[in-house]
Motif scaffolding. Structure first.
Motif, short mmCIF file in Angstrom:
data_model
loop_
_atom_site.label_atom_id
_atom_site.label_comp_id
_atom_site.label_asym_id
_atom_site.label_seq_id
_atom_site.Cartn_x
_atom_site.Cartn_y
_atom_site.Cartn_z
N MET A 141 45.12 41.39 37.55
CA MET A 141 44.19 40.33 37.21
C MET A 141 43.60 40.59 35.83
N SER A 142 43.19 39.55 35.19
CA SER A 142 42.60 39.65 33.87
C SER A 142 41.08 39.82 33.98
N SER A 143 40.48 40.19 32.88
CA SER A 143 39.02 40.28 32.81
C SER A 143 38.38 38.94 33.15
N ARG A 144 39.01 37.86 32.71
CA ARG A 144 38.49 36.52 32.98
C ARG A 144 38.48 36.25 34.49
N ASP A 145 39.55 36.68 35.18
CA ASP A 145 39.61 36.51 36.63
C ASP A 145 38.53 37.35 37.32
N ASP A 146 38.34 38.58 36.85
CA ASP A 146 37.31 39.45 37.43
C ASP A 146 35.92 38.84 37.25
N LEU A 147 35.67 38.28 36.08
CA LEU A 147 34.38 37.62 35.83
C LEU A 147 34.19 36.44 36.79
N ALA A 148 35.24 35.69 37.04
CA ALA A 148 35.15 34.54 37.96
C ALA A 148 34.83 35.01 39.37
N VAL A 149 35.39 36.12 39.80
CA VAL A 149 35.10 36.66 41.13
C VAL A 149 33.62 37.01 41.24
N VAL A 150 33.10 37.68 40.23
CA VAL A 150 31.69 38.09 40.25
C VAL A 150 30.78 36.86 40.19
N ARG A 151 31.16 35.86 39.43
CA ARG A 151 30.36 34.62 39.40
C ARG A 151 30.31 33.97 40.79
N ARG A 152 31.43 34.01 41.51
CA ARG A 152 31.44 33.45 42.87
C ARG A 152 30.53 34.25 43.79
N LEU A 153 30.48 35.56 43.59
CA LEU A 153 29.58 36.39 44.39
C LEU A 153 28.12 36.01 44.13
N TYR A 154 27.75 35.84 42.87
CA TYR A 154 26.37 35.44 42.55
C TYR A 154 26.05 34.05 43.09
N ALA A 155 27.01 33.14 43.03
CA ALA A 155 26.78 31.80 43.58
C ALA A 155 26.55 31.88 45.09
N GLY A 156 27.32 32.71 45.77
CA GLY A 156 27.12 32.90 47.21
C GLY A 156 25.77 33.49 47.52
N PHE A 157 25.34 34.47 46.72
CA PHE A 157 24.03 35.08 46.94
C PHE A 157 22.92 34.07 46.69
N ALA A 158 23.04 33.28 45.63
CA ALA A 158 22.00 32.29 45.31
C ALA A 158 21.85 31.28 46.44
N ALA A 159 22.97 30.93 47.07
CA ALA A 159 22.95 29.98 48.18
C ALA A 159 22.66 30.65 49.52
N ARG A 160 22.56 31.99 49.51
CA ARG A 160 22.40 32.78 50.75
C ARG A 160 23.53 32.41 51.73
N ASP A 161 24.73 32.26 51.18
CA ASP A 161 25.91 31.85 51.93
C ASP A 161 26.75 33.09 52.25
N THR A 162 26.58 33.62 53.44
CA THR A 162 27.26 34.87 53.81
C THR A 162 28.78 34.69 53.84
N ALA A 163 29.26 33.51 54.18
CA ALA A 163 30.71 33.28 54.18
C ALA A 163 31.26 33.34 52.76
N ALA A 164 30.56 32.75 51.80
CA ALA A 164 31.00 32.79 50.41
C ALA A 164 30.96 34.21 49.86
N ILE A 165 29.93 34.96 50.23
CA ILE A 165 29.84 36.36 49.81
C ILE A 165 31.00 37.15 50.40
N GLY A 166 31.22 37.00 51.70
CA GLY A 166 32.28 37.72 52.37
C GLY A 166 33.66 37.39 51.82
N ALA A 167 33.85 36.18 51.33
CA ALA A 167 35.15 35.75 50.82
C ALA A 167 35.57 36.49 49.56
N VAL A 168 34.63 37.10 48.85
CA VAL A 168 34.99 37.82 47.62
C VAL A 168 34.85 39.33 47.76
N LEU A 169 34.69 39.83 49.00
CA LEU A 169 34.54 41.27 49.23
C LEU A 169 35.85 41.89 49.68
#
Length: 138
Positions: free
Chosen positions: A1-29
């Protein structure tokens, strides 16, 4: 994966945390995920696996209600680094906090495998610790 892909994964994690969406958080772990929180805080320590992440979030959110502001997010070699702020309120005292933070992530196979959190411990402790009656009388 590229750095850009890794950044996108981390952005999805923060979006899941902001929404308190445990499914979204779990999807990127990653199944082997490890979380490390530095400092003398009630939620500090090392947590392993998706169940460990749930325990970490339970401990964190059991003490404070934080909102993360990502000031900068960048790739640094094989890491993704977030520099930002955590703002919110401590449940037990009602006091607010505004703490600087740095988060360091490692991504493997498109999933977060390591998350290290370094925060302004003094700011969190100020919000968490009860004010003594003597201090209130001043």
């Amino acid at each position: 994966m590229s750095s850009r892909d890794d950044l996108a994964v981390v952005r999805r994690l923060y979006a899941g945390f902001a929404a308190r969406d445990t499914a979204a958080i779990g999807a990127v772990l990653h199944p082997e995920v490890r979380v490390y929180q530095a400092g003398e805080l009630p939620w500090a320590g090392t947590y392993e696996g998706p169940a460990g992440v749930q325990a970490f979030l339970g401990a964190l959110l059991g003490h404070v209600d934080p909102e993360v502001e990502v000031v900068d997010l960048f790739a640094a070699g094989d890491a993704v680094v977030q520099v930002g702020r955590s703002r919110g309120r401590a449940h037990a005292t009602g006091r607010t906090f505004d703490a600087s933070e740095v988060h360091v992530f490692r991504v493997r196979d498109g999933l977060v495998v390591r998350f290290e959190a370094f925060v302004d411990v003094a700011e969190f402790r100020r919000a968490l610790e009860p004010v003594s009656p003597a201090a209130r009388a001043r």
